[in-house]
Design a protein around this motif. Structure first.
Motif, PDB file in Angstrom:
ATOM      1  N   GLY A  80      62.962  28.622 -17.758  1.00  0.00           N
ATOM      2  CA  GLY A  80      62.899  27.669 -18.877  1.00  0.00           C
ATOM      3  C   GLY A  80      62.057  26.449 -18.515  1.00  0.00           C
ATOM      4  N   GLY A  81      62.246  25.973 -17.277  1.00  0.00           N
ATOM      5  CA  GLY A  81      61.502  24.802 -16.815  1.00  0.00           C
ATOM      6  C   GLY A  81      60.006  25.049 -16.796  1.00  0.00           C
ATOM      7  N   THR A 120      66.128  23.279 -16.203  1.00  0.00           N
ATOM      8  CA  THR A 120      65.686  23.250 -17.602  1.00  0.00           C
ATOM      9  C   THR A 120      66.124  21.956 -18.285  1.00  0.00           C
TER      10      THR A 120
ATOM     11  N   PHE B  27      65.193  24.008 -25.816  1.00  0.00           N
ATOM     12  CA  PHE B  27      65.528  24.468 -24.468  1.00  0.00           C
ATOM     13  C   PHE B  27      66.683  23.661 -23.879  1.00  0.00           C
ATOM     14  N   ALA B  31      70.073  25.454 -22.658  1.00  0.00           N
ATOM     15  CA  ALA B  31      70.479  25.330 -21.254  1.00  0.00           C
ATOM     16  C   ALA B  31      71.851  24.667 -21.142  1.00  0.00           C
TER      17      ALA B  31
END
Lengths: 229, 282
Positions: A80-81, A120, B27, B31
């Motif tokens: 995600g990051g 993330t 996101f 997360a």
């Protein structure tokens, strides 16, 4: 129970990759629409050869850097990051240190799902904060821009923005990598002694080749073994 | 009104910025939910948000400084969008300078762009030059990430065996490994950037400008600005390390840049014109 967690973990990673791929492709389209919108709004289309000429100076370096960055940083940033960081940029100077710092304080490892989540969250927060600060800064600064740029007092500051920017930016690199910094700069100065009109944009290429070559030789002879890292 | 700062351009930019914000929020929420499912303490999650936000503020200010540095030539909208999406400080300045040069304008980012065609061309070069990572990322991120996760799992198992093996093996073997090509990769990115930054720095020391344009070649002012920026940044770096002022680190670059520009203003207004305007290479 363990099986269940693994299955769920896989599903989460897979989902992240799906969201990431969709958002990356969308970001690419949005990004390309921006100069297109400028052309349509202003009713001008710059000549292809001029744009190509500019790109020829930029692409060899930045496209190779892009490949290196994707390969090296994706594992460090997490799934995600990585998708977020490559869209919002400033990876080395902001997103990566931010993710590493958040994972360290949360005491999680980057190759675990907890690390993925924390990384993330850190990068998303960093992106939101950067975007908001830039937006506020730009909107607040906009009314004063003309006053700033047309001021006779401030004129030299804007004329000398390149040495100021690259001097401050270079200082960090020189301190961290002083061993590999001297030789390429001396080499470029020697080129300028003989060809003073070469210009920074053309000088970049012999400079980069000399810099990488010198670093490679220093590395091979063991000059970079101890302190340089 | 200047075409570079028209309301329509701001609206176009706002759409791009909103997309970036929406993606980040998406996101973040996903997360956060996953973190709760994994049983991570809410306090830990909140701390990650707070510390990341605080960590980001100084660096974001240095990004803003770059937007403002590019503004005299490009207006605020293009640098704003470029530094909000993929952009970074080093790239955007170089790309803008290259693009302006390609249109036959040698003053780079120190003069305002008045031709809409050049302006649009610069926007294209800056965008196309930086977008390659977004082209390859969807193809390589998943396999790379999987490899990394698998490598992490494998590493945890045979760690003790490896340590025992390493102890019995001769030291030169380790040295050989250290100087492998893979080890050199650590230096590739710094070397690339030193080559790039060095080109602009060297040009500020010995480069020639146009004979009829004042202050675009190397001279007293460019060297004073450069030296002030480098020296003040190094001094700040040393102070932050010696006194363990970690909060200062992200401010070093913008402070160094501003001090360099302030030195240029002082020199220009205090020194006699024949010294302040002196350019040794024309």
């Amino acid at each position: 129970m363990a099986k269940n967690t693994t299955k769920q973990a896989k599903t989460y990673y897979d989902k992240v990759h799906t969201w990431g791929r969709i958002s990356t492709v969308t970001a690419l389209c949005v990004l390309l629409m921006f100069p297109m919108a400028i052309c349509l709004y202003l009713g001008v289309f710059p000549p292809f050869e001029k744009v190509f000429q500019g790109l020829l100076k930029v692409i060899p370096l930045y496209w190779s850097v892009a490949v290196v960055e994707v390969i090296f940083y994706t594992p460090m940033l997490g799934a995600g990051g990585a998708y977020l960081s490559f869209v919002t940029g400033n990876i080395v100077n902001l997103k990566l240190p931010c993710a590493i710092s958040a994972m360290e304080s949360a005491k999680v490892k980057s190759n675990t799902e907890e690390g993925e989540v924390i990384s993330t969250i850190a990068i998303a927060t960093s992106s939101i904060v950067t975007t908001i600060i830039l937006a506020i800064g730009v909107l607040a600064f906009a009314p004063f821009l003309e006053t700033f740029t047309s001021s006779a007092l401030l004129m030299p500051a804007f004329k000398e923005v390149i040495p100021a920017l690259f001097g401050a930016l270079g200082a960090g690199y020189f301190v961290k990598h002083w061993k590999i910094s001297f030789a390429p700069i001396i080499f470029m100065l020697i080129i300028l002694v003989f060809v003073p009109t070469i210009g920074a944009s053309t000088l970049i290429f012999p400079g980069i080749v000399a810099s990488v070559l010198c670093a490679f030789i220093m590395y091979k002879v063991g000059f970079l073994d101890k302190k340089e890292k | 009104m200047d075409f570079k700062s028209s309301t329509a351009l701001y609206l176009i930019a706002a759409c791009v910025i909103l997309f970036v914000l929406a993606q980040s929020v998406f996101f973040l929420v996903k997360a956060w939910k996953r973190g709760k499912e994994l049983g991570i303490d809410s306090k830990k999650l909140k701390n990650s948000i707070t510390s990341s936000a605080l960590f980001t503020i100084p660096s974001a200010l240095s990004v803003l400084a770059t937007v403002i540095a590019l503004a005299p030539a490009l207006g605020l909208v293009v640098p704003w969008v470029r530094l909000s999406v993929i952009g970074n400080i080093t790239y955007e300045t170089v790309a803008a300078t290259e693009a302006i040069n390609a249109f036959g304008i040698t003053t780079g980012i120190s003069e305002a762009i008045t031709d809409p065609e050049v302006f649009a061309g610069v926007a294209w070069v800056m965008t196309l030059g930086i977008c390659f990572s977004l082209v390859i990322l969807p193809f390589v991120a998943k396999p790379l990430h999987k490899k990394f996760l698998n490598a992490g799992k494998k590493k945890e198992e045979p760690e003790t065996a490896v340590v025992a093996d390493e102890q019995t093996e001769a030291a030169p073997e380790t040295k050989k490994k250290k100087r492998s090509f893979a080890g050199f990769m650590d230096y590739v990115t710094p070397a690339l950037f030193i080559g790039l930054i060095g080109a602009f720095i060297s040009n500020s020391i010995l480069g020639a400008g146009k004979k009829d344009v004042a202050l675009d070649g190397a001279g007293v002012l460019s060297v004073v600005t450069l030296v002030t920026a480098v020296v003040s940044s190094i001094i700040l770096e040393l102070i932050s390390k010696k006194c363990k002022l970690t909060w200062l680190e992200p401010f070093i670059m913008p402070i160094g840049m501003i001090l360099g520009m302030v030195a240029a203003i002082i020199c220009y207004n205090v020194l006699p014109p024949e010294i302040a305007m002196l350019e040794w290479r024309g």
